[in-house]
Motif scaffolding. Sequence first.
Motif, PDB file in Angstrom:
ATOM      1  N   MET A  47      -6.340   1.855 -13.067  1.00 35.09           N
ATOM      2  CA  MET A  47      -5.427   2.374 -12.063  1.00 35.09           C
ATOM      3  C   MET A  47      -4.005   2.005 -12.457  1.00 35.09           C
ATOM      4  N   SER A  48      -3.095   2.932 -12.287  1.00 29.78           N
ATOM      5  CA  SER A  48      -1.693   2.684 -12.618  1.00 29.78           C
ATOM      6  C   SER A  48      -0.986   2.008 -11.443  1.00 29.78           C
ATOM      7  N   LYS A  49       0.177   1.466 -11.732  1.00 32.11           N
ATOM      8  CA  LYS A  49       0.980   0.813 -10.701  1.00 32.11           C
ATOM      9  C   LYS A  49       2.369   1.424 -10.700  1.00 32.11           C
ATOM     10  N   VAL A  50       2.869   1.737  -9.509  1.00 34.37           N
ATOM     11  CA  VAL A  50       4.192   2.314  -9.310  1.00 34.37           C
ATOM     12  C   VAL A  50       5.029   1.283  -8.559  1.00 34.37           C
ATOM     13  N   VAL A  51       6.211   0.947  -9.103  1.00 34.41           N
ATOM     14  CA  VAL A  51       7.076  -0.050  -8.474  1.00 34.41           C
ATOM     15  C   VAL A  51       8.392   0.613  -8.065  1.00 34.41           C
ATOM     16  N   TYR A  52       8.661   0.622  -6.781  1.00 31.80           N
ATOM     17  CA  TYR A  52       9.929   1.103  -6.235  1.00 31.80           C
ATOM     18  C   TYR A  52      10.855  -0.106  -6.137  1.00 31.80           C
ATOM     19  N   ARG A  53      12.088   0.051  -6.640  1.00 32.82           N
ATOM     20  CA  ARG A  53      13.050  -1.045  -6.578  1.00 32.82           C
ATOM     21  C   ARG A  53      14.215  -0.633  -5.674  1.00 32.82           C
ATOM     22  N   VAL A  54      14.582  -1.514  -4.757  1.00 35.18           N
ATOM     23  CA  VAL A  54      15.721  -1.271  -3.873  1.00 35.18           C
ATOM     24  C   VAL A  54      16.958  -1.848  -4.569  1.00 35.18           C
ATOM     25  N   ARG A  71       3.811   4.137   0.517  1.00 37.82           N
ATOM     26  CA  ARG A  71       2.607   4.372   1.329  1.00 37.82           C
ATOM     27  C   ARG A  71       2.093   5.798   1.114  1.00 37.82           C
ATOM     28  N   GLU A  72       2.995   6.763   1.097  1.00 37.56           N
ATOM     29  CA  GLU A  72       2.603   8.157   0.890  1.00 37.56           C
ATOM     30  C   GLU A  72       2.029   8.379  -0.509  1.00 37.56           C
ATOM     31  N   GLN A  73       2.515   7.625  -1.480  1.00 35.43           N
ATOM     32  CA  GLN A  73       2.030   7.737  -2.860  1.00 35.43           C
ATOM     33  C   GLN A  73       0.542   7.381  -2.956  1.00 35.43           C
ATOM     34  N   ARG A  74       0.068   6.529  -2.060  1.00 33.22           N
ATOM     35  CA  ARG A  74      -1.325   6.066  -2.090  1.00 33.22           C
ATOM     36  C   ARG A  74      -2.293   6.984  -1.353  1.00 33.22           C
ATOM     37  N   ILE A  75      -1.796   8.000  -0.641  1.00 29.42           N
ATOM     38  CA  ILE A  75      -2.663   8.883   0.147  1.00 29.42           C
ATOM     39  C   ILE A  75      -3.410   9.829  -0.785  1.00 29.42           C
ATOM     40  N   PRO A  76      -4.739   9.857  -0.706  1.00 31.20           N
ATOM     41  CA  PRO A  76      -5.508  10.788  -1.545  1.00 31.20           C
ATOM     42  C   PRO A  76      -5.157  12.239  -1.211  1.00 31.20           C
ATOM     43  N   GLY A  77      -5.293  13.081  -2.195  1.00 31.02           N
ATOM     44  CA  GLY A  77      -5.007  14.495  -2.004  1.00 31.02           C
ATOM     45  C   GLY A  77      -6.078  15.337  -2.666  1.00 31.02           C
ATOM     46  N   ASP A  78      -5.765  16.593  -2.880  1.00 25.93           N
ATOM     47  CA  ASP A  78      -6.688  17.519  -3.533  1.00 25.93           C
ATOM     48  C   ASP A  78      -6.549  17.406  -5.045  1.00 25.93           C
ATOM     49  N   GLY A  79      -7.620  17.702  -5.753  1.00 27.87           N
ATOM     50  CA  GLY A  79      -7.560  17.797  -7.194  1.00 27.87           C
ATOM     51  C   GLY A  79      -6.705  18.993  -7.581  1.00 27.87           C
ATOM     52  N   ALA A  80      -6.154  18.970  -8.783  1.00 26.89           N
ATOM     53  CA  ALA A  80      -5.283  20.065  -9.229  1.00 26.89           C
ATOM     54  C   ALA A  80      -5.218  20.088 -10.743  1.00 26.89           C
ATOM     55  N   VAL A  81      -4.731  21.174 -11.257  1.00 27.81           N
ATOM     56  CA  VAL A  81      -4.409  21.275 -12.675  1.00 27.81           C
ATOM     57  C   VAL A  81      -2.898  21.143 -12.777  1.00 27.81           C
ATOM     58  N   SER A  86      -7.604  14.257 -10.471  1.00 26.27           N
ATOM     59  CA  SER A  86      -8.362  14.032  -9.251  1.00 26.27           C
ATOM     60  C   SER A  86      -7.410  13.600  -8.144  1.00 26.27           C
ATOM     61  N   GLY A  87      -7.540  14.146  -6.989  1.00 29.91           N
ATOM     62  CA  GLY A  87      -6.696  13.749  -5.865  1.00 29.91           C
ATOM     63  C   GLY A  87      -6.993  12.354  -5.350  1.00 29.91           C
ATOM     64  N   SER A  88      -8.100  11.775  -5.805  1.00 28.78           N
ATOM     65  CA  SER A  88      -8.465  10.435  -5.335  1.00 28.78           C
ATOM     66  C   SER A  88      -7.965   9.344  -6.276  1.00 28.78           C
ATOM     67  N   ASP A  89      -7.385   9.705  -7.405  1.00 27.24           N
ATOM     68  CA  ASP A  89      -6.898   8.741  -8.385  1.00 27.24           C
ATOM     69  C   ASP A  89      -5.453   8.386  -8.058  1.00 27.24           C
ATOM     70  N   ARG A  90      -5.255   7.530  -7.085  1.00 30.33           N
ATOM     71  CA  ARG A  90      -3.922   7.180  -6.618  1.00 30.33           C
ATOM     72  C   ARG A  90      -3.491   5.839  -7.184  1.00 30.33           C
ATOM     73  N   PRO A  91      -2.207   5.648  -7.439  1.00 29.97           N
ATOM     74  CA  PRO A  91      -1.725   4.391  -8.025  1.00 29.97           C
ATOM     75  C   PRO A  91      -1.618   3.281  -6.983  1.00 29.97           C
ATOM     76  N   GLU A  92      -1.590   2.087  -7.475  1.00 27.26           N
ATOM     77  CA  GLU A  92      -1.210   0.926  -6.667  1.00 27.26           C
ATOM     78  C   GLU A  92       0.309   0.997  -6.550  1.00 27.26           C
ATOM     79  N   THR A  93       0.874   0.634  -5.408  1.00 28.88           N
ATOM     80  CA  THR A  93       2.324   0.701  -5.233  1.00 28.88           C
ATOM     81  C   THR A  93       2.883  -0.637  -4.783  1.00 28.88           C
ATOM     82  N   GLU A  94       4.157  -0.846  -5.087  1.00 26.90           N
ATOM     83  CA  GLU A  94       4.845  -2.068  -4.691  1.00 26.90           C
ATOM     84  C   GLU A  94       6.309  -1.755  -4.459  1.00 26.90           C
ATOM     85  N   VAL A  95       6.944  -2.462  -3.524  1.00 27.50           N
ATOM     86  CA  VAL A  95       8.390  -2.336  -3.288  1.00 27.50           C
ATOM     87  C   VAL A  95       9.002  -3.683  -3.596  1.00 27.50           C
TER      88      VAL A  95
END
Length: 79
Positions: A1-8, A42-52, A68-77
Amino acid sequence: MSKVVYRVVQHDGGWAYQLDGVFSETFPSHDAARHAAKVAAREQRIPGDGAVISFEDANGKWHEESVSGSDRPETEVRG
């Protein structure tokens, strides 16, 4: 799983959150930018539909793949 870091960070006379070198809109306070970053994370972690998807790599080559819409990243602020 990937990780997404938002920096303020301070930006354009106010505060923004940043992801991979891209800034959000500017907020008047650190707290407002941090709240917006938490909402985005928080929105980044919400599962969605699969897509191309199609994307261009750093060498200018285009790729297409199914995601896959279920492959969501871990997130941090931070900040």
